[in-house]
Design a protein around this motif. Structure first.
Motif, short mmCIF file in Angstrom:
data_model
loop_
_atom_site.label_atom_id
_atom_site.label_comp_id
_atom_site.label_asym_id
_atom_site.label_seq_id
_atom_site.Cartn_x
_atom_site.Cartn_y
_atom_site.Cartn_z
N ARG A 16 0.84 -1.19 0.00
CA ARG A 16 0.00 0.00 0.00
C ARG A 16 0.88 1.24 0.00
O ARG A 16 2.01 1.23 0.51
CB ARG A 16 -0.96 0.02 1.19
CG ARG A 16 -0.34 0.00 2.58
CD ARG A 16 -1.45 0.17 3.64
NE ARG A 16 -0.94 0.06 5.00
CZ ARG A 16 -1.00 -1.03 5.74
NH1 ARG A 16 -1.51 -2.15 5.23
NH2 ARG A 16 -0.52 -1.04 6.97
N THR A 62 -10.26 -0.93 2.92
CA THR A 62 -11.17 0.10 2.44
C THR A 62 -12.33 -0.55 1.70
O THR A 62 -12.31 -1.74 1.40
CB THR A 62 -10.45 1.07 1.47
OG1 THR A 62 -9.95 0.32 0.35
CG2 THR A 62 -9.28 1.78 2.16
N PRO A 109 1.94 5.16 0.98
CA PRO A 109 1.87 5.91 2.24
C PRO A 109 0.52 6.59 2.41
O PRO A 109 -0.03 7.17 1.48
CB PRO A 109 2.99 6.95 2.09
CG PRO A 109 3.96 6.30 1.14
CD PRO A 109 3.12 5.53 0.18
N GLY A 110 -0.03 6.45 3.59
CA GLY A 110 -1.31 7.08 3.89
C GLY A 110 -2.51 6.22 3.59
O GLY A 110 -3.63 6.56 4.00
N GLN A 111 -2.33 5.12 2.86
CA GLN A 111 -3.46 4.26 2.56
C GLN A 111 -3.77 3.35 3.74
O GLN A 111 -2.89 2.98 4.51
CB GLN A 111 -3.18 3.40 1.32
CG GLN A 111 -3.26 4.17 0.01
CD GLN A 111 -3.12 3.25 -1.18
OE1 GLN A 111 -2.24 2.39 -1.21
NE2 GLN A 111 -3.97 3.43 -2.19
N SER A 112 -5.02 2.98 3.84
CA SER A 112 -5.48 2.13 4.94
C SER A 112 -5.34 0.65 4.58
O SER A 112 -5.31 0.28 3.41
CB SER A 112 -6.94 2.43 5.26
OG SER A 112 -7.10 3.78 5.65
#
Length: 680
Positions: A434, A442, A436-439
């Motif tokens: 993933r 989703t 950066p910043g992705q969960s």
């Protein structure tokens, strides 16, 4: 790379330069269905087959003459003045006995090529069970030395020819060719030509007969069923290798041409051969640890009928290269890299991939494939990855029906360690990393829940949430070298969803009666640690077409299920694997019923129905006490060919924690159960 060619041309086929008599010892022969008699000039073996034919094989005791004077049925010669043919190539291992990506020609020591020297001075005949072994000394094949043996079986004309050879050289890898050279004076034609008839099923399965062109060359045959035959004398003779034992593991099922023939100057030769190089650098050859006795064998099947009829009898030993149905079981074959999805996306609707009819012809009910392994875009972090996964699930559903099930899986090989396969009971959409910043998780309006993993913890959270299953593919070799040993104490490996490890017949060591020792040792080590793991028989090959050699490389999982589930319920297969409810087979030996139970704290009772095509060699009850693995071998040298028999064995197993059953035939084919644990 240096390459050395060593040809022992002087005395290649000579039996003794001095013409001395071979001393015969028949004291080990017992009264039974096979009789042996020796005179000053010959040793005769006599037996009957189930059709009532009286067979006789006569060996010359004059070392200056061809070894086999004749093989006859009902007093009529089929084979005359024959001698064995052996040659081998040797190289050096660079990465140990279990290394798969270890191409011997790339070793700086180079490779060597040898032809046999055979100077027998003694022969012994002995009864083993209901069989007779006739063994000659004086066999040498380059760095190998030992004996040449012929084994005779009651009730069938099958004859096993095997060179029992050892080397003292370390790190030896090798492969061998073997055959029989026979007199065929009746086939000589004007102009030095030969009219010999060679028969086989071509790579598409069509029966073919040819007459050899003029010349002394050895001709390669690319055939189906790994067998060829020739019209000889009053009948015919076929040759074929042990169907699985001879085929060391490869990544590809391409048919390289595993048979050869010659016809020249009044002689016909038939034999088996390995191809020296498949142009990938991934051709692992066979192992010969110093001092081990390598069994370099092939089978001879003479027949009192024409060449086609004899070939048809060869097919009976492998059920025509089809894994037979067993009531109450379905067959399951995981780990195929077929690049199915990317091809199907380019094909019109209704396209049937070439692998489907070949799998069905081999008797496979359910296949679990691993797309996106060199194809597709598994590392993609955009909708492209999700679209390919969506197509994957749809395409597998499209090929699944009441008689065939195609299960989507991936050999993802990220984060968990080594190579591992992941399968879910339903479509699951996930990314292998993933941004950066992705969960981690989703929701997508088209695909629903989407997982983005970038750690082992993420992977296992996804597996648990979606009821997935994982197993370690090809443990302790290839991309799993060092695994699962490095992850034994992880939470995820100890989870029941981590099913266990794969089993395949690699590496190849012909000193062992069983195949796939690496896989067995891995499983046994894990269960001695109390981990309660299973094995999955796996194939691990790329692509598959109608002319490929599949059967010799294949094993199947027989899972105890009443019927093949449909695509929406293939989780029944995964649950059966998790329970260890079945057995693994190479096809010739089957276990339609079996049970292992602890009669006492130090004894295991085994009850099993065993069906087999080749005569059996042995059964083994393998058990562990939590510290070491033990093996109790049961001699089965009195079992007939094409047999079904109920067995009960009580085996002393002091301190046993787990136990499993193996059964192996004389060709190295087998069937074996998953472990049974005490108090489980």
């Amino acid at each position: 790379m240096r390459a050395h060619l060593v040809c022992a041309l002087v005395a290649c086929f000579a039996f003794c330069a001095y013409g001395a008599n071979i001393v015969a010892d028949t004291s080990g022969v017992q009264p039974g269905p096979i009789a042996v008699a020796a005179s000053s000039q010959s040793l005769d073996v006599r037996w009957r087959d189930s059709a009532g034919h009286q067979w006789q094989a006569t060996f010359s005791l004059d070392a200056a003459k061809p070894l086999i004077t004749s093989i006859a049925a009902d007093g009529k010669d089929i084979v005359t003045l024959a001698h064995p043919v052996y040659r081998c190539s040797t190289g050096k291992r660079s990465g140990g006995w279990d290394a798969f990506f270890d191409f011997p020609p790339a070793n700086p020591a180079g490779t060597r090529r040898f032809m046999q020297e055979f100077h027998p001075t003694e022969v012994s005949a002995r009864t083993v069970g209901d069989r007779v072994e006739v063994t000659f000394n004086g066999m040498k094949l380059g760095i190998f030395e030992g004996q040449l043996r012929y084994v005779f079986y009651p009730g069938i004309p099958l004859i096993q020819q095997v060179a029992l050879l050892s080397t003292r050289e370390p790190d030896t890898a090798y492969f061998y060719d073997a055959g029989l050279q026979m007199a065929s004076k009746q086939d000589i034609r004007a102009g030095g030509n030969m009219g010999s008839s060679i028969a086989y099923f071509d790579a598409n399965g069509k029966f073919t007969e040819i007459t050899s062109p003029y010349g002394s060359e050895r001709h390669t045959l690319t055939v189906r069923y790994r067998a060829a035959s020739a019209k000889m004398g009053a009948g015919s003779i076929a040759v074929f290798p042990p169907p699985h034992r001879y085929m060391f593991a490869r990544d590809y099922t391409t048919n390289q041409g595993y048979l050869w023939y010659t016809a020249w100057r009044g002689q016909v030769g038939l034999g088996v051969q390995e191809y020296p190089d498949d142009n990938t650098g991934i051709d692992p050859w066979m192992n010969a640890p110093p001092g081990t006795v390598q069994e370099m064998g092939l089978f001879l099947l003479p027949g009192a009928e024409n060449a086609e009829a004899t070939l048809q009898r060869v097919l009976g030993y492998t059920h025509g290269d089809r894994f037979p149905h067993v009531d109450g079981f379905i067959t399951f074959a995981p780990h195929w890299h077929l690049a199915y999805t990317v091809q199907a996306m380019e094909k019109p609707s209704g396209w049937v991939p070439p692998f489907k009819p070949e799998m069905q012809a081999a008797g496979i009910d359910a296949a679990m494939i691993n797309d996106f392994h060199g194809d597709g875009h598994p590392a993609d972090l955009t909708d492209l990855r999700l679209h390919e996964l969506d197509e994957y699930y749809k395409m597998c559903r499209a090929q699944s029906d009441a008689k065939y099930l195609l299960i989507p899986a991936e050999e993802a090989n990220v984060y968990l360690g080594g190579h591992w396969a992941l399968v879910f009971p339903k479509p699951v959409f996930w990314m292998q990393d993933r941004a950066p910043g992705q969960s981690f998780k989703t929701e997508d309006p088209k695909y629903g829940t989407v997982y983005r993993v970038n750690s082992a913890e993420d992977v296992w959270a996804m597996v648990k949430a979606e009821d997935g299953h994982v197993y370690q593919t090809h443990p302790r070799t290839k991309g799993s070298t060092g695994y699962p040993d490095k992850i034994l104490n992880t939470t995820y490996f100890r989870d029941p969803r981590y099913l266990g490890t794969g089993w395949k017949s690699m590496p190849s060591d012909l000193s062992l009666p069983q195949l796939g020792q690496r896989g067995f040792k891995t499983l046994d080590d894990l269960n001695n640690l109390g981990l309660h793991k299973h094995m999955l028989g796996e194939i691990d090959v790329f692509q598959l077409s109608a002319t490929d050699e599949l059967y010799g490389l294949l094993n199947l999982n027989y899972l105890r299920l009443p019927k093949l589930p449909d695509f929406d319920h293939y989780n029944e297969i995964l649950q059966s694997v998790q329970k260890g409810d079945g057995f693994i087979s190479t096809g010739e030996v089957l276990l339609p019923t079996f049970a292992l139970s602890g009669q006492e704290s130090d004894e295991v009772q085994v009850k099993a129905t065993v069906t087999s095509t080749f005569p059996l060699r042995l059964a083994a009850v393998v058990w562990g006490d939590g510290a070491a693995t033990h093996r109790e071998t049961i001699d089965l040298a009195s079992t007939p060919a094409f047999d079904q028999h109920d067995y009960t064995w009580n085996v002393k197993t002091p301190g046993w924690k787990w136990a499993r059953l193996e059964v192996w035939d004389v060709a190295g084919d087998g069937a074996f159960t998953q472990p049974t644990w005490q108090n489980h």
